[in-house]
Scaffold this active site. Structure first.
Site, PDB file in Angstrom:
ATOM      1  N   HIS A 107     -47.539  -8.230 -18.294  1.00  0.00           N
ATOM      2  CA  HIS A 107     -47.720  -7.960 -19.594  1.00  0.00           C
ATOM      3  C   HIS A 107     -47.894  -6.490 -20.035  1.00  0.00           C
ATOM      4  O   HIS A 107     -47.121  -5.928 -20.444  1.00  0.00           O
ATOM      5  CB  HIS A 107     -48.773  -8.400 -19.968  1.00  0.00           C
ATOM      6  CG  HIS A 107     -49.022  -8.417 -21.716  1.00  0.00           C
ATOM      7  ND1 HIS A 107     -48.743  -9.360 -22.638  1.00  0.00           N
ATOM      8  CD2 HIS A 107     -49.404  -7.292 -22.328  1.00  0.00           C
ATOM      9  CE1 HIS A 107     -49.072  -8.948 -23.811  1.00  0.00           C
ATOM     10  NE2 HIS A 107     -49.519  -7.712 -23.627  1.00  0.00           N
ATOM     11  N   GLU A 108     -48.828  -5.756 -19.090  1.00  0.00           N
ATOM     12  CA  GLU A 108     -49.024  -4.274 -19.406  1.00  0.00           C
ATOM     13  C   GLU A 108     -47.862  -3.294 -18.727  1.00  0.00           C
ATOM     14  O   GLU A 108     -47.750  -2.390 -19.062  1.00  0.00           O
ATOM     15  CB  GLU A 108     -50.435  -3.789 -18.748  1.00  0.00           C
ATOM     16  CG  GLU A 108     -51.603  -4.816 -19.264  1.00  0.00           C
ATOM     17  CD  GLU A 108     -51.739  -5.001 -20.592  1.00  0.00           C
ATOM     18  OE1 GLU A 108     -51.237  -3.767 -21.366  1.00  0.00           O
ATOM     19  OE2 GLU A 108     -52.668  -5.697 -21.301  1.00  0.00           O
ATOM     20  N   HIS A 111     -45.389  -2.933 -21.317  1.00  0.00           N
ATOM     21  CA  HIS A 111     -45.775  -1.641 -22.211  1.00  0.00           C
ATOM     22  C   HIS A 111     -45.619  -0.515 -21.659  1.00  0.00           C
ATOM     23  O   HIS A 111     -45.067   0.342 -22.085  1.00  0.00           O
ATOM     24  CB  HIS A 111     -47.405  -2.026 -22.388  1.00  0.00           C
ATOM     25  CG  HIS A 111     -47.810  -3.082 -23.410  1.00  0.00           C
ATOM     26  ND1 HIS A 111     -46.971  -3.336 -24.499  1.00  0.00           N
ATOM     27  CD2 HIS A 111     -48.862  -4.105 -23.356  1.00  0.00           C
ATOM     28  CE1 HIS A 111     -47.518  -4.265 -25.147  1.00  0.00           C
ATOM     29  NE2 HIS A 111     -48.661  -4.740 -24.332  1.00  0.00           N
TER      30      HIS A 111
END
Length: 205
Positions: A107-108, A111
């Site tokens: 997920h990160e 980003h």
């Protein structure tokens, strides 16, 4: 409390911050800090994690040593975050299982990838932040129906898009620049283009 922090000695990501939203009960029990650090090192061998890191390197944003940090963050309901020039922080006191670390890193890293390839990325801009949250929740598998069932969301039909919107809104509302209706308006405004943007994957995993 701030707790202790430790670096993995492996890559950390790169100001704004994109927090994750674990949606967890208060009765959950975290793993020991040392196991959390070991779990991060193990998760770096995951094929999807490796793929994202390779794509970042090809895009000109390699993850230097020390850019993934294990900490006891002292922040409830936040199992990790990504920040420009800060990297990826794993909040060990909110981690229960090794699989959660892998999921968080994926997920990160999305980003971090967006921060790398999007021109003039501004995490204070609600539309920019909303787009990255939509992509991270969609492409990471955060909204797989099995994960939704574990969170207590039983709806099967159309669950994935509802989950992506819900979790994107949760994270966006933690952004002090996106209070009130700004978060919902931003998610709705960029939904179609960002949900269908699957970079660096050919399609949603």
């Amino acid at each position: 409390m701030a707790g202790t922090g430790g670096r993995t000695g492996e890559p950390e990501a790169t100001g704004g911050e994109a927090p994750s939203a674990p949606e967890r009960s208060e009765s959950s029990r975290c793993m020991p800090f040392e196991d959390c650090v070991a779990g991060i090192k193990s998760s770096l061998k995951n094929p999807t994690v490796r793929f994202l890191m390779e794509r970042m390197e090809k895009a000109g944003c390699p993850m230097p040593p020390g850019m993934i940090t294990a900490r006891n963050c002292g922040t409830a309901d936040k199992n990790g975050s990504y920040g420009s020039r800060i990297g990826i922080t794993v909040c060990c006191e909110e981690i229960r299982y090794k699989d959660e670390i892998t999921q968080l890193l994926i997920h990160e890293l999305i980003h971090a990838y967006d921060d790398c390839v999007v021109k003039d990325m501004d995490w204070k801009n609600c539309a920019h932040h909303a787009c990255s949250e939509i992509r991270a929740n969609h492409l990471s598998g955060d909204c797989h129906y099995k994960r939704e069932l574990l969170r207590g969301f039983m709806k099967m039909r159309g669950h994935e898009q509802e989950c992506v919107k819900r979790r994107a809104l949760m994270s966006l509302r933690n952004n002090p620049h996106c209070s009130g209706t700004a978060a919902k308006d931003a998610v709705e405004a960029v939904w179609s283009i960002c949900y269908n943007d699957t970079r660096p994957f050919d399609r949603a995993p």
